[in-house]
Write a protein that holds these residues in place. Structure first.
Motif, PDB file in Angstrom:
ATOM      1  N   VAL A  11      88.089  87.790  -5.265  1.00 20.45           N
ATOM      2  CA  VAL A  11      86.802  87.413  -5.846  1.00 20.45           C
ATOM      3  C   VAL A  11      86.629  85.901  -5.827  1.00 20.45           C
ATOM      4  O   VAL A  11      85.557  85.392  -5.502  1.00 20.45           O
ATOM      5  N   ASP A  12      87.688  85.164  -6.136  1.00 20.34           N
ATOM      6  CA  ASP A  12      87.614  83.702  -6.098  1.00 20.34           C
ATOM      7  C   ASP A  12      87.280  83.208  -4.703  1.00 20.34           C
ATOM      8  O   ASP A  12      86.548  82.229  -4.540  1.00 20.34           O
ATOM      9  N   ARG A  13      87.812  83.884  -3.693  1.00 14.28           N
ATOM     10  CA  ARG A  13      87.509  83.497  -2.312  1.00 14.28           C
ATOM     11  C   ARG A  13      86.021  83.642  -2.012  1.00 14.28           C
ATOM     12  O   ARG A  13      85.421  82.786  -1.369  1.00 14.28           O
ATOM     13  N   PHE A  14      85.423  84.708  -2.504  1.00 14.69           N
ATOM     14  CA  PHE A  14      83.983  84.888  -2.316  1.00 14.69           C
ATOM     15  C   PHE A  14      83.204  83.835  -3.089  1.00 14.69           C
ATOM     16  O   PHE A  14      82.214  83.293  -2.599  1.00 14.69           O
ATOM     17  N   GLU A  15      83.642  83.539  -4.303  1.00 16.68           N
ATOM     18  CA  GLU A  15      82.911  82.587  -5.132  1.00 16.68           C
ATOM     19  C   GLU A  15      83.035  81.154  -4.621  1.00 16.68           C
ATOM     20  O   GLU A  15      82.160  80.335  -4.871  1.00 16.68           O
ATOM     21  N   GLU A  16      84.105  80.840  -3.891  1.00 17.32           N
ATOM     22  CA  GLU A  16      84.246  79.502  -3.334  1.00 17.32           C
ATOM     23  C   GLU A  16      83.163  79.200  -2.306  1.00 17.32           C
ATOM     24  O   GLU A  16      82.837  78.050  -2.061  1.00 17.32           O
ATOM     25  N   PRO A  31      74.129  86.284   0.349  1.00 13.92           N
ATOM     26  CA  PRO A  31      74.910  87.434  -0.104  1.00 13.92           C
ATOM     27  C   PRO A  31      76.265  87.048  -0.673  1.00 13.92           C
ATOM     28  O   PRO A  31      76.722  87.621  -1.649  1.00 13.92           O
ATOM     29  N   TRP A  32      76.939  86.078  -0.087  1.00 15.43           N
ATOM     30  CA  TRP A  32      78.263  85.688  -0.571  1.00 15.43           C
ATOM     31  C   TRP A  32      78.164  85.039  -1.936  1.00 15.43           C
ATOM     32  O   TRP A  32      79.020  85.230  -2.784  1.00 15.43           O
ATOM     33  N   ARG A  33      77.125  84.244  -2.163  1.00 14.24           N
ATOM     34  CA  ARG A  33      76.985  83.556  -3.448  1.00 14.24           C
ATOM     35  C   ARG A  33      76.478  84.499  -4.533  1.00 14.24           C
ATOM     36  O   ARG A  33      76.988  84.522  -5.646  1.00 14.24           O
ATOM     37  N   ASP A  34      75.471  85.297  -4.202  1.00 16.65           N
ATOM     38  CA  ASP A  34      74.809  86.114  -5.216  1.00 16.65           C
ATOM     39  C   ASP A  34      75.506  87.446  -5.487  1.00 16.65           C
ATOM     40  O   ASP A  34      75.392  87.986  -6.579  1.00 16.65           O
ATOM     41  N   PHE A  35      76.191  87.987  -4.496  1.00 18.92           N
ATOM     42  CA  PHE A  35      76.774  89.321  -4.647  1.00 18.92           C
ATOM     43  C   PHE A  35      78.275  89.352  -4.368  1.00 18.92           C
ATOM     44  O   PHE A  35      78.805  90.376  -3.957  1.00 18.92           O
ATOM     45  N   GLY A  36      78.977  88.242  -4.595  1.00 16.71           N
ATOM     46  CA  GLY A  36      80.409  88.171  -4.309  1.00 16.71           C
ATOM     47  C   GLY A  36      81.226  89.210  -5.048  1.00 16.71           C
ATOM     48  O   GLY A  36      82.088  89.874  -4.469  1.00 16.71           O
TER      49      GLY A  36
END
Length: 57
Positions: A11-16, A31-36
């Motif tokens: 999850v942290d990888r997506f949020e980065e 999509p990566w920022r809003d739906f990570g």
């Protein structure tokens, strides 16, 4: 309840890739920022689904 460390790292990888910043609502949807979290949860669900059927066979 504590989440497994592997899941938190995923999850942290997506949020980065980008996080929500108040006041920037006029940007295009990323999509990566809003739906990570949702994407990470979906990937974990698919992995568990595949593992279940692999063990059942």
């Amino acid at each position: 309840m504590r989440l497994p460390r592997v899941f938190v790292r995923l999850v942290d990888r997506f949020e980065e890739r980008g996080v929500y910043v108040p006041g920037e609502d006029n940007k295009a949807i990323s999509p990566w920022r809003d739906f990570g979290w949702l994407i990470a949860a979906f990937m974990v669900t698919v992995a568990v689904f595949i593992l279940f059927f692999a063990l059942a066979a």
